[in-house]
Design a protein around this motif. Structure first.
Motif, mmCIF file in Angstrom:
data_model
loop_
_atom_site.group_PDB
_atom_site.id
_atom_site.type_symbol
_atom_site.label_atom_id
_atom_site.label_comp_id
_atom_site.label_asym_id
_atom_site.label_seq_id
_atom_site.Cartn_x
_atom_site.Cartn_y
_atom_site.Cartn_z
ATOM 1 N N VAL A 100 0.746 0.942 -11.197
ATOM 2 C CA VAL A 100 0.155 1.231 -9.882
ATOM 3 C C VAL A 100 0.274 -0.016 -9.008
ATOM 4 O O VAL A 100 -0.156 -1.108 -9.419
ATOM 5 C CB VAL A 100 -1.322 1.659 -10.038
ATOM 6 N N ARG A 157 -0.617 0.514 5.943
ATOM 7 C CA ARG A 157 0.594 0.016 5.333
ATOM 8 C C ARG A 157 1.297 -0.908 6.327
ATOM 9 O O ARG A 157 1.606 -0.505 7.454
ATOM 10 C CB ARG A 157 1.504 1.172 4.948
ATOM 11 N N LEU A 162 0.843 -1.186 0.000
ATOM 12 C CA LEU A 162 0.000 0.000 0.000
ATOM 13 C C LEU A 162 0.886 1.247 0.000
ATOM 14 O O LEU A 162 1.767 1.388 0.859
ATOM 15 C CB LEU A 162 -0.913 0.013 1.233
ATOM 16 N N THR A 179 -7.986 5.566 -11.486
ATOM 17 C CA THR A 179 -6.789 5.752 -10.665
ATOM 18 C C THR A 179 -7.024 6.876 -9.677
ATOM 19 O O THR A 179 -7.525 7.950 -10.050
ATOM 20 C CB THR A 179 -5.566 6.087 -11.544
ATOM 21 N N PHE A 202 -1.170 -1.036 -6.137
ATOM 22 C CA PHE A 202 -2.245 -1.518 -5.269
ATOM 23 C C PHE A 202 -3.566 -1.416 -6.014
ATOM 24 O O PHE A 202 -3.896 -0.374 -6.579
ATOM 25 C CB PHE A 202 -2.302 -0.687 -3.984
ATOM 26 N N LYS A 203 -4.347 -2.526 -5.985
ATOM 27 C CA LYS A 203 -5.602 -2.573 -6.744
ATOM 28 C C LYS A 203 -6.759 -3.058 -5.873
ATOM 29 O O LYS A 203 -6.632 -4.044 -5.139
ATOM 30 C CB LYS A 203 -5.457 -3.505 -7.955
ATOM 31 N N LYS A 253 -0.331 6.401 -6.132
ATOM 32 C CA LYS A 253 -1.593 5.997 -6.751
ATOM 33 C C LYS A 253 -2.064 4.616 -6.295
ATOM 34 O O LYS A 253 -1.252 3.757 -5.933
ATOM 35 C CB LYS A 253 -1.433 5.980 -8.279
ATOM 36 N N ILE A 254 -3.394 4.436 -6.362
ATOM 37 C CA ILE A 254 -4.014 3.121 -6.263
ATOM 38 C C ILE A 254 -5.032 3.016 -7.393
ATOM 39 O O ILE A 254 -5.509 4.035 -7.915
ATOM 40 C CB ILE A 254 -4.700 2.865 -4.901
ATOM 41 N N SER A 255 -5.362 1.783 -7.786
ATOM 42 C CA SER A 255 -6.312 1.548 -8.870
ATOM 43 C C SER A 255 -7.622 0.993 -8.330
ATOM 44 O O SER A 255 -7.630 0.157 -7.410
ATOM 45 C CB SER A 255 -5.738 0.567 -9.901
ATOM 46 N N ASP A 261 -5.436 -6.775 -4.853
ATOM 47 C CA ASP A 261 -5.181 -6.941 -3.418
ATOM 48 C C ASP A 261 -6.462 -7.122 -2.602
ATOM 49 O O ASP A 261 -6.494 -7.895 -1.652
ATOM 50 C CB ASP A 261 -4.419 -5.715 -2.896
#
Length: 415
Positions: free
Chosen positions: A320, A414, A162, A282, A322-323, A289-291, A344
């Motif tokens: 990116v 995290r 993360l 995003t 983290f999804k 960034k995270i998706s 994730d």
């Protein structure tokens, strides 16, 4: 099973159930005054017949006065559940009685006709009635209170990948609103107030906005538009949003069905939600960034598989780290999601916890668990997590017992 045979089997089972129920009442009152026994016998059959007649009438004519008729159907369900529970100890007792009778009949020490009569136990009958009262009272309470007794579930999840800027990021999930089941605005207004009190960074709605028809949500658009989020609110479609359960040949054909779905999509936009149809978005914080991936409904247990996870995944930025995936049906997790190990966290709904069960810290049970491997709460497989929200609304049975309407707050940390 033939349609001509099923009614006979159904009514035969009903007759057996009612006979056992009446036997329980009669045996439990065997030492009462004759007038009391007659009164309760008459009351038993009057109440039983009235509930069956009114319940069937409500189920067959649901479109007029739907609120009143939904509760009549719920009372019928409560009575059926109670009598199923009553039957179990009485059946077990009958097995023992038959075994004892067979033993006595075959015993050389007992002259036929001289052995003591084996009567139904008053204790077992009273126990059966007490046990039967538990589901009956629970289901009645579920309609009176449980269906709109909104609860907030808080979950903390830790991920090594993360981005640091998203440490402590609060994601709020609602699912399965089934707005067609609400007959006033007040419950959802109260739910929105609770949602906003959570001060979430991001809000998701994971499908089943309506029962079938786009018009069902339209009186609630202003209410749902009041949900606040620091980022866009993302939504997806659930199996009911496609209205596959409507006989569209009687309501305008395929064109009417397509128009209904298009109107549902427009209503998402009117509420202010960004509907993801096999797409990805995003989110950025401090340059990190995270998706967010969202797919149409994909079910492994007889439900339509409209979703295209490969398309949504391809649309996500591969850089990116983290999804999060929004997928209405949790069976998708075993069906396809495991093929994409960089997803994730998957957020689903659909099961409702079957709106009935036992939901305690040390015991979680619902009949839906025999159909779905993942059906309520948090699951983990390797580095991937799945959370199944029990839903905010209800359908069929207009109430909830055990698995109350849920607002989920997931705090991402995290590791």
């Amino acid at each position: 099973m033939s349609r001509t045979v099923f009614p006979f089997i159904f009514f035969a089972l009903v007759a057996v159930g009612e006979w056992y129920g009446f036997q329980a009442v009669r045996t439990a009152l065997q030492h009462a005054a004759p007038g009391t026994r007659r009164l309760f016998s008459v009351l038993y059959w009057v109440v039983t017949v009235v509930v069956w007649v009114m319940g069937f009438w409500a189920l067959r004519n649901r479109h007029e006065h739907p609120s009143f008729k939904s509760y009549l159907g719920g009372v019928l369900l409560a009575m059926i559940a109670a009598k199923i529970v009553i039957i179990i100890p009485l059946l077990l007792e009958d097995v023992v009685r038959v075994a004892r009778w067979a033993f006595q009949a075959g015993s050389r020490s007992t002259t036929p006709g001289t052995g003591p009569a084996i009567s139904r136990s008053e204790f077992v009958s009273k126990l059966a009635l007490v046990l039967g009262a538990i589901p009956f009272v629970s289901l009645i309470w579920g309609m009176a209170k449980g269906g709109t007794d909104y609860t907030v579930k808080r979950v903390t999840l830790r991920f090594p990948n993360l981005p640091a800027s998203f440490d402590g990021f609060k994601v709020l999930q609602i699912s399965d609103l089934h707005t067609g089941s609400f007959h006033s605005k007040e419950p959802l207004q109260r739910a929105v107030k609770i949602i906003n009190e959570q001060n979430a960074d991001l809000v998701f709605m994971t499908g089943d906005l309506v029962n079938n028809y786009a018009t069902e949500v339209e009186e609630h658009i202003d209410t749902l538009a009041g949900i606040k989020s620091q980022n866009p609110i993302y939504s997806i479609l659930g199996n009911h949003d496609y209205a596959d359960y409507v006989n569209w040949m009687e309501e305008g054909g395929l064109a009417a069905k397509q128009a209904n779905l298009a109107r549902i999509k427009q209503n998402h936009a009117k509420i202010g939600w960004e509907l993801l149809l096999d797409e990805a978005r995003t989110l950025e914080r401090n340059g990190e960034k995270i998706s967010i991936l969202g797919v149409q409904n994909w079910g492994a247990r007889g439900f339509a598989q409209y979703g295209k996870l490969d398309k949504a995944h391809a649309a996500a930025d591969p850089t990116v780290p983290f999804k999060i995936l929004l997928s209405h049906d949790p069976s998708h997790w075993d069906g396809q999601v495991h093929e994409y190990p960089d997803i994730d966290l998957t957020l689903s709904g659909h099961t409702h916890g079957m709106q009935f069960g036992v939901n305690l810290p040390f015991l979680k049970w619902s009949p839906v668990q025999y159909a779905y491997k993942q059906w309520a709460g948090l699951y983990q497989r390797g580095k991937q997590y799945l959370y199944v929200n029990a839903g905010l609304g209800f359908i069929g049975y207009h109430g909830r017992v055990g698995f109350l309407p849920e607002i989920t707050v997931l705090e991402l940390r995290r590791a």
